[in-house]
Scaffold this motif. Structure first.
Motif, mmCIF file in Angstrom:
data_model
loop_
_atom_site.group_PDB
_atom_site.id
_atom_site.type_symbol
_atom_site.label_atom_id
_atom_site.label_comp_id
_atom_site.label_asym_id
_atom_site.label_seq_id
_atom_site.Cartn_x
_atom_site.Cartn_y
_atom_site.Cartn_z
ATOM 1 N N GLY A 157 0.816 -1.206 0.000
ATOM 2 C CA GLY A 157 0.000 0.000 0.000
ATOM 3 C C GLY A 157 0.849 1.255 0.000
ATOM 4 N N LEU A 158 1.913 1.258 0.785
ATOM 5 C CA LEU A 158 2.820 2.406 0.815
ATOM 6 C C LEU A 158 3.489 2.604 -0.534
ATOM 7 C CD1 LEU A 158 4.219 4.631 2.482
ATOM 8 C CD2 LEU A 158 5.969 2.942 3.065
ATOM 9 N N GLY A 159 3.868 1.499 -1.194
ATOM 10 C CA GLY A 159 4.495 1.598 -2.514
ATOM 11 C C GLY A 159 3.590 2.281 -3.521
ATOM 12 N N VAL A 160 2.306 1.955 -3.473
ATOM 13 C CA VAL A 160 1.337 2.577 -4.391
ATOM 14 C C VAL A 160 1.215 4.069 -4.106
ATOM 15 C CG1 VAL A 160 -1.097 2.639 -5.059
ATOM 16 C CG2 VAL A 160 0.051 0.429 -4.742
ATOM 17 N N VAL A 161 1.127 4.431 -2.836
ATOM 18 C CA VAL A 161 0.961 5.839 -2.464
ATOM 19 C C VAL A 161 2.172 6.672 -2.873
ATOM 20 C CG1 VAL A 161 0.756 7.430 -0.506
ATOM 21 C CG2 VAL A 161 -0.660 5.372 -0.594
ATOM 22 N N VAL A 162 3.375 6.179 -2.581
ATOM 23 C CA VAL A 162 4.592 6.943 -2.885
ATOM 24 C C VAL A 162 4.785 7.057 -4.396
ATOM 25 C CG1 VAL A 162 7.100 7.065 -2.586
ATOM 26 C CG2 VAL A 162 5.655 6.326 -0.697
ATOM 27 N N THR A 163 4.452 6.021 -5.140
ATOM 28 C CA THR A 163 4.527 6.105 -6.600
ATOM 29 C C THR A 163 3.632 7.230 -7.123
ATOM 30 O OG1 THR A 163 5.153 3.798 -6.997
ATOM 31 C CG2 THR A 163 3.910 4.890 -8.736
ATOM 32 N N ALA A 164 2.420 7.326 -6.581
ATOM 33 C CA ALA A 164 1.507 8.394 -7.005
ATOM 34 C C ALA A 164 2.070 9.773 -6.654
ATOM 35 C CB ALA A 164 0.149 8.192 -6.344
ATOM 36 N N TYR A 202 15.410 11.073 -16.452
ATOM 37 C CA TYR A 202 15.316 9.721 -15.889
ATOM 38 C C TYR A 202 14.369 9.652 -14.691
ATOM 39 C CZ TYR A 202 19.325 9.173 -18.908
ATOM 40 O OH TYR A 202 20.154 9.154 -20.008
ATOM 41 N N LEU A 203 13.601 10.708 -14.488
ATOM 42 C CA LEU A 203 12.647 10.718 -13.383
ATOM 43 C C LEU A 203 11.628 9.578 -13.458
ATOM 44 C CD1 LEU A 203 11.433 12.051 -10.870
ATOM 45 C CD2 LEU A 203 10.157 13.589 -12.401
ATOM 46 N N PRO A 204 11.116 9.171 -14.631
ATOM 47 C CA PRO A 204 10.127 8.076 -14.667
ATOM 48 C C PRO A 204 10.598 6.791 -13.989
ATOM 49 C CG PRO A 204 10.162 9.214 -16.766
ATOM 50 C CD PRO A 204 11.300 9.778 -15.971
ATOM 51 N N TYR A 205 11.898 6.519 -14.031
ATOM 52 C CA TYR A 205 12.398 5.314 -13.355
ATOM 53 C C TYR A 205 12.177 5.410 -11.844
ATOM 54 C CZ TYR A 205 14.686 4.154 -17.770
ATOM 55 O OH TYR A 205 14.939 3.851 -19.090
ATOM 56 N N MET A 206 12.370 6.605 -11.290
ATOM 57 C CA MET A 206 12.168 6.786 -9.857
ATOM 58 C C MET A 206 10.689 6.753 -9.475
ATOM 59 S SD MET A 206 15.173 6.938 -8.570
ATOM 60 C CE MET A 206 15.711 5.806 -9.879
ATOM 61 N N VAL A 207 9.826 7.083 -10.410
ATOM 62 C CA VAL A 207 8.389 7.053 -10.134
ATOM 63 C C VAL A 207 7.922 5.629 -9.837
ATOM 64 C CG1 VAL A 207 6.100 7.409 -11.143
ATOM 65 C CG2 VAL A 207 7.874 9.157 -11.417
ATOM 66 N N VAL A 208 8.401 4.644 -10.596
ATOM 67 C CA VAL A 208 7.954 3.262 -10.400
ATOM 68 C C VAL A 208 8.814 2.506 -9.390
ATOM 69 C CG1 VAL A 208 6.984 3.146 -12.720
ATOM 70 C CG2 VAL A 208 9.340 2.409 -12.347
ATOM 71 N N LEU A 209 9.888 3.119 -8.919
ATOM 72 C CA LEU A 209 10.784 2.439 -7.981
ATOM 73 C C LEU A 209 10.076 1.940 -6.723
ATOM 74 C CD1 LEU A 209 14.385 3.359 -7.066
ATOM 75 C CD2 LEU A 209 12.709 3.197 -5.230
ATOM 76 N N PRO A 210 9.171 2.711 -6.078
ATOM 77 C CA PRO A 210 8.511 2.190 -4.871
ATOM 78 C C PRO A 210 7.757 0.886 -5.097
ATOM 79 C CG PRO A 210 8.206 4.557 -5.029
ATOM 80 C CD PRO A 210 8.798 4.126 -6.333
ATOM 81 N N LEU A 211 7.115 0.744 -6.239
ATOM 82 C CA LEU A 211 6.408 -0.506 -6.526
ATOM 83 C C LEU A 211 7.377 -1.670 -6.709
ATOM 84 C CD1 LEU A 211 3.615 0.694 -8.995
ATOM 85 C CD2 LEU A 211 3.381 0.074 -6.575
ATOM 86 N N ALA A 212 8.517 -1.383 -7.309
ATOM 87 C CA ALA A 212 9.500 -2.443 -7.534
ATOM 88 C C ALA A 212 10.149 -2.916 -6.239
ATOM 89 C CB ALA A 212 10.580 -1.954 -8.507
ATOM 90 N N GLY A 213 10.327 -2.001 -5.275
ATOM 91 C CA GLY A 213 11.115 -2.344 -4.094
ATOM 92 C C GLY A 213 10.355 -2.633 -2.826
ATOM 93 N N CYS A 214 9.038 -2.386 -2.780
ATOM 94 C CA CYS A 214 8.321 -2.448 -1.507
ATOM 95 C C CYS A 214 8.337 -3.839 -0.875
ATOM 96 C CB CYS A 214 6.891 -1.936 -1.673
ATOM 97 S SG CYS A 214 5.895 -2.832 -2.884
ATOM 98 N N VAL A 215 8.148 -4.878 -1.664
ATOM 99 C CA VAL A 215 8.093 -6.231 -1.104
ATOM 100 C C VAL A 215 9.449 -6.640 -0.540
ATOM 101 C CG1 VAL A 215 7.748 -8.680 -1.641
ATOM 102 C CG2 VAL A 215 6.181 -6.959 -2.552
ATOM 103 N N GLY A 216 10.519 -6.333 -1.247
ATOM 104 C CA GLY A 216 11.850 -6.705 -0.783
ATOM 105 C C GLY A 216 12.202 -6.063 0.548
ATOM 106 N N TYR A 237 5.306 10.592 -6.285
ATOM 107 C CA TYR A 237 6.443 10.870 -7.166
ATOM 108 C C TYR A 237 5.972 11.276 -8.562
ATOM 109 C CZ TYR A 237 9.951 9.058 -3.875
ATOM 110 O OH TYR A 237 10.789 8.876 -2.798
ATOM 111 N N ALA A 238 4.902 10.634 -9.026
ATOM 112 C CA ALA A 238 4.390 10.963 -10.360
ATOM 113 C C ALA A 238 3.880 12.399 -10.414
ATOM 114 C CB ALA A 238 3.272 9.993 -10.752
ATOM 115 N N GLY A 239 3.280 12.855 -9.324
ATOM 116 C CA GLY A 239 2.714 14.192 -9.335
ATOM 117 C C GLY A 239 3.663 15.293 -8.916
ATOM 118 N N ALA A 240 4.594 14.981 -8.007
ATOM 119 C CA ALA A 240 5.429 16.029 -7.410
ATOM 120 C C ALA A 240 6.917 15.846 -7.673
ATOM 121 C CB ALA A 240 5.173 16.084 -5.903
ATOM 122 N N GLY A 241 7.297 14.840 -8.468
ATOM 123 C CA GLY A 241 8.717 14.565 -8.684
ATOM 124 C C GLY A 241 9.475 15.725 -9.301
#
Length: 563
Positions: free
Chosen positions: A323-330, A356-370, A332-336
Motif C-alpha cells: 500500500g505504501l508503494g502505491v501511495v509513494v509512486t503516485a 530519468y525521473l520516470p524510473y524513480m516514479v515506479v521504484l517504490p512498486l519495484a522495491g516495496c516487497v523486498g 512521485y508521479a505528481g510532485a517529482g
C-alpha cells in the motif's frame, strides 16, 4: 505475542512503524538539506563530491550493518522468550564490536579512502571535495557503529519512540549547525561535515543514556558482569551476522557500480543520478519503518515459536508495504519534478535528472516487497536465506545492465536497478515458503520425563515400545528414585528428547495414548507401566513440579553435560 489478526495487529504495526518512519525521515531530509546547501554553491562538483563521500561511508559502514540488523533480530527473539540476560548480552556484544570497529576505521581511514576512490575514479575536482568531507566525518565512526547497534537493540525491545526522539534531536542539531556554518560562516562543504560529526556523537550519548535509564536501572535488562559471559552464544551471534556481512558486500557491489557507472558517463550524469538517488533514499526510509516494525514483531513471535502470529504478521506487513508503494509512486508521479527543482538550481543538472525521473516514479512498486521481507527475515534471523536472495538479485542487476540492448547507458543502469529491487522481494517470497515458522511448522525440542515401576527386564520391553513408536526420539540412560509422593515405590526414570512440529497439547495426547498401549492402568498404589510427562518445550517449562524434582534435574544436568 498473542494472536491478534486484523485491526489489533495493524495498530501494533503502526505503533512501531510510525515512530521509525519519523526517525528515518529525518535522515533523508538531512540528505536533502545537504544537497540543497551544496546545490546552491553554484557548481556541480560539490554535489558530486558529497555523493562520492556518502558512497565511501556507505561501503565502509555497510560492512558493519549486522550491528543493527543482527542485533535487532536476536534481541527481538530474546524479548519474545522473556530473557533479560540474553537481551543484555546481545547489546553488550554488539556495542563492543561497534566501538572497536569504529576505532579501526579511524586508524585505517587513508588506505580505505584511497582504495575505494581508486575504484570509483571520480574527476579530480570531485575527489577533492569528497576527501574534505570524508576526513572530517570519519572521526564519528565509533559513534555511528555503536549508535547502529543500540538502534537495532531498541527495535528488538519493541521500543521505537526513544530512537525517534534521539534522531529528531540529533538531526535538527545537524541541520541547524550545518546551515549556520555554510550560510552564515561561509564554510562550504566543511561546515556540512562538521555539523554531521557533532550530531553523530550526540546521538550516541543520548542512546546510551536511554539504555541505562530505561532498562538497566529498572532491572528490565541484565548486562553481563563477567567478561566470560560475553562469549555465551557468541557462535550464534556470528553465524547470524556473517551472512548479513556477505549480503552487505553483495548490496555494496550494486551501489558502488551504480555510482561508478555514473562517473564513467561524466560529472553531469553523476550529479543527476545523485539527485535521483534521493528519491530512493526517501522511499527507503518510509518503507524501512514497516520493515523495522516487522523485525520487532516477527522476532517476538519467533522467540515464542508462535507460528500463527508469525504468519499473520507477515501478511499484514506485506499489505502495509505494498500500500505504501502505491501511495509513494503516485506522489512521485505528481510532485517529482517540483522536488528535483528544490534540490538544485543548476539548469543542466536539473534537466539531466528530469530525463530519468520516470524510473524513480515506479521504484517504490519495484522495491516495496523486498524491503518488508528483509524485516521478516531479520526478525527470524534467516540471514543465510536473505544472503542468497540478494545474490540472485545482484546477478540479475549486472545481467540486465550489460545485456539490455539500449544505446542509452544510463537508461540501462536505471532499468537494472529496478529489476534488482523487484528480484529481491520475489525471491524472498519463494524462500519464505520453505522457512520454518512461515511455510513450514516450527520444530520444537521437547524433553519428556519417562518413568516406570517395572523391573529392569520389563523396562527393557518398554524401551523397545518407545523406540518403535518414536523412532526419531532419543532416550537417556535411566536412574532410580523413590516416588516423590511418598508411596515407597521405586521408579526408573529417563528423559526422552524429541524434535517435533507438534503443538504441546497434541504431543501430550500422543504420550497418553502410548501410556495406554504400554498397559498403564491408573489404580491408586498400583504399578505404573509407563508414565510420560512433557516437561519442557524448547525453553518453556510446561510442568514446573516435575521440572523441579531432583531426579529430573539430575537427568537434565547429565544431558546438558553430554551435549
Amino acid at each position: 505475542m498473542s494472536s491478534s489478526p486484523g485491526p489489533a495487529l495493524d495498530r501494533r504495526i503502526l505503533r512501531l512503524a510510525l515512530p521509525n518512519i519519523v526517525s528515518n525521515l529525518t535522515v533523508p531530509l538531512l540528505g536533502l538539506v545537504d544537497m540543497g546547501l551544496t546545490g546552491h554553491l553554484q557548481e556541480a562538483a560539490p554535489i558530486a563530491g558529497i555523493s562520492i563521500a556518502t558512497t565511501l561511508f556507505n561501503l565502509i559502514y555497510w560492512v558493519f550493518s549486522f550491528l543493527r540488523m543482527g542485533t535487532s533480530g536476536l534481541t527481538a527473539q530474546a524479548y519474545g522468550s522473556r530473557s533479560p540476560e540474553r537481551m543484555g548480552r546481545t547489546l553488550a556484544q554488539s556495542f563492543l564490536i561497534g566501538l572497536v570497529g569504529g576505532l579501526l576505521i579511524i586508524l585505517l581511514q587513508t588506505p580505505l579512502s584511497r582504495m575505494i576512490l581508486s575504484v570509483l575514479a571520480p574527476e579530480p575536482e570531485v575527489e577533492r571535495y569528497a576527501l574534505i568531507y570524508f576526513a572530517i566525518v570519519v572521526m564519528g565512526a565509533p559513534a555511528i557503529l555503536t549508535t547502529n547497534a543500540m538502534n537495532g537493540w531498541f527495535i528488538g525491545m519493541q521500543n521505537s519512540w526513544y530512537p525517534m526522539a534521539v534522531s529528531i534531536v540529533t538531526n535538527l542539531v545537524n541541520i541547524g549547525l550545518s546551515a549556520f556554518l555554510v550560510l552564515s560562516e561561509g564554510r562550504g562543504i566543511e561546515g556540512i561535515a562538521i555539523g554531521t560529526l557533532v550530531a553523530q556523537w550526540l546521538g550516541m550519548l543520548l542512546l546510551g543514556g536511554g539504555v541505562l535509564l530505561l532498562y538497566v536501572r529498572r532491572g528490565r535488562v541484565v548486562l553481563p558482569r563477567r567478561l566470560s559471559a560475553l562469549g555465551e552464544e557468541l557462535g550464534r551471534y556470528f553465524s547470524t551476522n556473517v551472512h548479513i556481512f556477505f549480503r552487505t558486500l553483495l548490496m555494496a557491489c550494486v551501489s558502488v557500480y551504480f555510482v561508478y557507472a555514473g562517473t564513467r558517463m561524466g560529472t553531469l550524469t553523476l550529479a543527476g543520478n545523485a539527485l535521483l538517488y534521493q528519491f530512493f533514499t526517501l522511499f527507503s526510509y518510509f518503507i524501512d519503518g514497516f520493515a523495522n516494525a516487522g523485525e520487532a514483531i516477527i522476532g517476538d513471535a519467533y522467540g515464542q515459536r508462535d507460528r500463527s502470529s508469525l504468519r499473520t504478521a507477515e501478511r499484514r506487513l506485506l499489505g502495509w508495504g505494498i500500500g505504501l508503494g502505491v501511495v509513494v509512486t503516485a506522489i512521485y508521479a505528481g510532485a517529482g519534478r517540483g522536488l528535483l527543482a528544490l534540490l538544485t538550481d543548476e539548469a543542466e543538472v536539473l534537466q539531466q535528472a528530469l530525463r530519468y525521473l520516470p524510473y524513480m516514479v515506479v521504484l517504490p512498486l519495484a522495491g516495496c516487497v523486498g524491503f518488508v521481507m528483509d524485516g521478516v527475515f531479520i526478525g527470524m534471523t534467516a540471514t543465510r536465506e536473505m544472503m542468497w536472495s540478494m545474490m540472485v538479485a545482484v546477478i540479475l542487476f549486472f545481467a540486465t545492465y550489460f545485456g539490455l540492448p539500449v544505446a542509452d547507458g544510463n537508461a540501462a543502469l536505471m532499468s537494472a536497478f529496478l529489476i534488482y529491487l523487484a528480484a529481491r522481494g520475489f525471491v524472498q517470497l519463494l524462500i519464505a515458503l520453505r522457512l520454518e515458522g512461515l511455510g513450514l511448522p516450527f520444530t520444537r525440542r521437547y524433553i519428556i520425563l519417562a518413568g516406570t515401576t517395572y523391573d529392569e527386564e520389563r523396562a527393557g520391553a518398554l524401551r523397545e515400545l518407545i523406540h518403535a513408536a518414536l523412532p526419531e526420539a532419543r532416550l537417556t540412560e535411566a536412574m532410580t528414585s523413590e516416588d516423590a509422593k511418598g508411596s515407597g515405590r521405586i521408579y526408573r526414570n529417563a528423559l526422552l528428547i524429541l524434535d517435533s512440529s507438534e503443538e504441546p497439547e497434541a504431543l501430550n495426547l500422543r504420550m497418553k495414548a502410548l501410556e495406554r498401549e504400554a498397559g498403564r492402568v491408573r489404580t491408586p498404589g498400583g504399578e505404573v507401566a509407563l508414565d510420560l510427562d512433557v516437561v519442557l518445550c524448547d525453553d518453556r517449562i510446561l510442568r514446573p513440579t516435575d521440572y523441579a524434582a531432583p531426579y529430573f534435574q539430575s537427568l537434565y544436568h547429565q544431558l546438558n553435560n553430554n551435549k
